[in-house]
Design an enzyme around this catalytic site. Structure first.
Site, mmCIF file in Angstrom:
data_model
loop_
_atom_site.group_PDB
_atom_site.id
_atom_site.type_symbol
_atom_site.label_atom_id
_atom_site.label_comp_id
_atom_site.label_asym_id
_atom_site.label_seq_id
_atom_site.Cartn_x
_atom_site.Cartn_y
_atom_site.Cartn_z
ATOM 1 C CG ASP A 34 -0.199 -0.054 2.535
ATOM 2 O OD1 ASP A 34 1.052 -0.041 2.540
ATOM 3 O OD2 ASP A 34 -0.866 -0.114 3.589
ATOM 4 N N GLY A 35 2.173 1.132 -0.086
ATOM 5 C CA GLY A 35 3.034 2.310 -0.170
ATOM 6 C C GLY A 35 3.660 2.712 1.152
ATOM 7 C CD GLU A 36 0.995 1.541 6.087
ATOM 8 O OE1 GLU A 36 1.595 0.589 6.651
ATOM 9 O OE2 GLU A 36 -0.145 1.896 6.387
ATOM 10 C CD GLN A 87 3.438 28.460 7.777
ATOM 11 O OE1 GLN A 87 3.661 28.884 6.656
ATOM 12 N NE2 GLN A 87 2.555 29.015 8.580
ATOM 13 C CG HIS A 119 14.321 29.597 6.628
ATOM 14 N ND1 HIS A 119 14.943 30.204 5.552
ATOM 15 C CD2 HIS A 119 13.218 30.348 6.896
ATOM 16 C CE1 HIS A 119 14.234 31.257 5.178
ATOM 17 N NE2 HIS A 119 13.195 31.368 5.982
ATOM 18 C CG ASP A 158 15.808 37.589 1.383
ATOM 19 O OD1 ASP A 158 16.747 37.422 2.183
ATOM 20 O OD2 ASP A 158 15.050 36.674 1.036
ATOM 21 C CE LYS A 181 12.778 36.558 -1.600
ATOM 22 N NZ LYS A 181 13.242 35.186 -1.386
ATOM 23 N NE ARG A 183 8.633 33.627 -1.804
ATOM 24 C CZ ARG A 183 9.209 32.928 -2.778
ATOM 25 N NH1 ARG A 183 8.491 32.456 -3.771
ATOM 26 N NH2 ARG A 183 10.507 32.732 -2.767
ATOM 27 C CG ASP A 207 18.725 32.649 -0.330
ATOM 28 O OD1 ASP A 207 18.703 32.851 0.905
ATOM 29 O OD2 ASP A 207 17.737 32.838 -1.061
HETATM 30 C C1 R5P Z 1 13.503 32.423 1.792
HETATM 31 O O1 R5P Z 1 13.336 33.032 2.824
HETATM 32 C C2 R5P Z 1 14.707 31.613 1.525
HETATM 33 O O2 R5P Z 1 15.827 32.117 2.194
HETATM 34 C C3 R5P Z 1 14.994 31.527 0.047
HETATM 35 O O3 R5P Z 1 15.278 32.823 -0.428
HETATM 36 C C4 R5P Z 1 13.815 30.984 -0.687
HETATM 37 O O4 R5P Z 1 13.399 29.793 -0.106
HETATM 38 C C5 R5P Z 1 14.166 30.731 -2.138
HETATM 39 O O5 R5P Z 1 13.022 30.237 -2.764
HETATM 40 P P1 R5P Z 1 12.918 30.132 -4.335
HETATM 41 O O6 R5P Z 1 14.130 29.439 -4.860
HETATM 42 O O7 R5P Z 1 11.655 29.337 -4.537
HETATM 43 O O8 R5P Z 1 12.779 31.506 -4.877
#
Ligand code: R5P
Length: 282
Positions: A34-36, A87, A119, A158, A181, A183, A207
């Site tokens: 079943d994919g588990e 998130q 992050h 950013d 930047k 979004r 980044d």
């Molecule tokens: C955002 O806060 C991260 O530091 C990256 O800048 C972001 O995740 C990059 O996302 P993407 O490559 O989709 O533009």
């Protein structure tokens, strides 16, 4: 001490084990009809270093199963990449703090956690065991030195990544700055015009994550318009989802470099040395 890893962290785990002069435990991975997911870990040790990047849902479940399979040992968890970390706040009512949910789930059965350029450092507090974060800024700087660029301009896409750009640049005496930047959607970003000293210069955009590549693609186009000589991108975590690498190369970018926290063909920097140092640290 032994190292054990999920399927997607095999290269990094093997490099780490070599530095630590310790074996890698063989794990058989399979699935039920079943994919588990299912796995069987070989001979473990009293102390186990579990290495597993969480790149998505399957990887998260596999890591949870692996930690559970290692329940007879003291487990130290190395989490090179942690999905859901972006998130990290409740931006609107009714949302989960996904980073907290994942961190809490991954704290069970481990004694401590080592993350790599997580992050947001605030996420560390969501683990219910001691958690430390290491940075590959120095390693990215060292890789950029091998490109023999003439006084490169190190750019964060950013202001959130400015401290990282500064870490990469300052140890080498390079200039650094950031772009602005906005979004527009999950895959679209707009860079507000900004006066940069990019004309006739080699630029390296740095980044923590390249995901869709939208951020770097937009920045690269803008920098070439401003007369940049050549543009490179370097990140820690090359998520590179949905054809991001192809999209980036189509911009005329000279190269896209990432580390082996996510194992890619463009993983030219290894996190293994830094992780080994963190493991050895008392
Ligand atoms: C955002 O806060 C991260 O530091 C990256 O800048 C972001 O995740 C990059 O996302 P993407 O490559 O989709 O533009």
């Amino acid at each position: 001490m032994k190292v054990v890893c999920t399927e997607n962290s095999q290269v990094l785990a093997t490099r780490l084990a070599k530095i630590l002069r310790t074996p890698v435990v063989d794990v058989q991975f399979s699935r039920f009809p079943d994919g588990e997911q299912y796995l069987v870990a070989g001979d473990l040790d009293d102390e186990t270093i579990i290495v597993g990047s969480v790149m998505g849902n399957d990887a998260l479940v596999q890591l949870l199963l692996l930690v559970d399979a290692c329940d007879n040992s003291v487990n130290r968890l190395v989490l090179p990449y942690m999905a859901y970390a972006r998130q990290d706040k409740r931006f609107r009512q009714g949302e989960p703090i996904s980073a907290r949910a994942v961190a809490q789930a991954l704290s069970r059965g481990v004694s401590d956690v080592i993350t790599v350029n997580i992050h947001e450092k605030e996420i560390l507090k969501y683990f219910s065991v001691p958690a430390q974060n290491i940075s590959l800024a120095g390693d990215i700087g060292a890789y950029i030195r091998t490109l023999h660029l003439d006084k490169p301009l190190i750019l964060a896409p950013d202001d959130g990544a400015l401290a990282f750009a500064e870490q990469v640049a300052s140890a080498n005496g390079w200039d650094f700055d950031h772009l602005e930047k906005t979004r527009l959607s999950g895959s679209e970003v707009r860079m507000a015009p900004r006066q940069l000293c990019a004309a006739s210069r080699s630029v390296v955009i740095v980044d923590d994550i390249i995901s869709t590549g939208g951020t770097i693609a937009t920045a690269t186009g803008m920098l070439y318009q401003q007369g940049a000589k050549d543009v490179y991108a370097a990140c820690v975590h090359g998520v590179l989802t949905g054809g991001a690498y192809v999209r980036l190369m189509a911009t005329g970018i000279r190269d896209v470099i990432c580390s082996d926290t996510i194992e890619r063909a463009c993983s030219k920097i290894s996190a293994a040395d830094r992780i080994a140092s963190a493991i050895r640290r008392p």
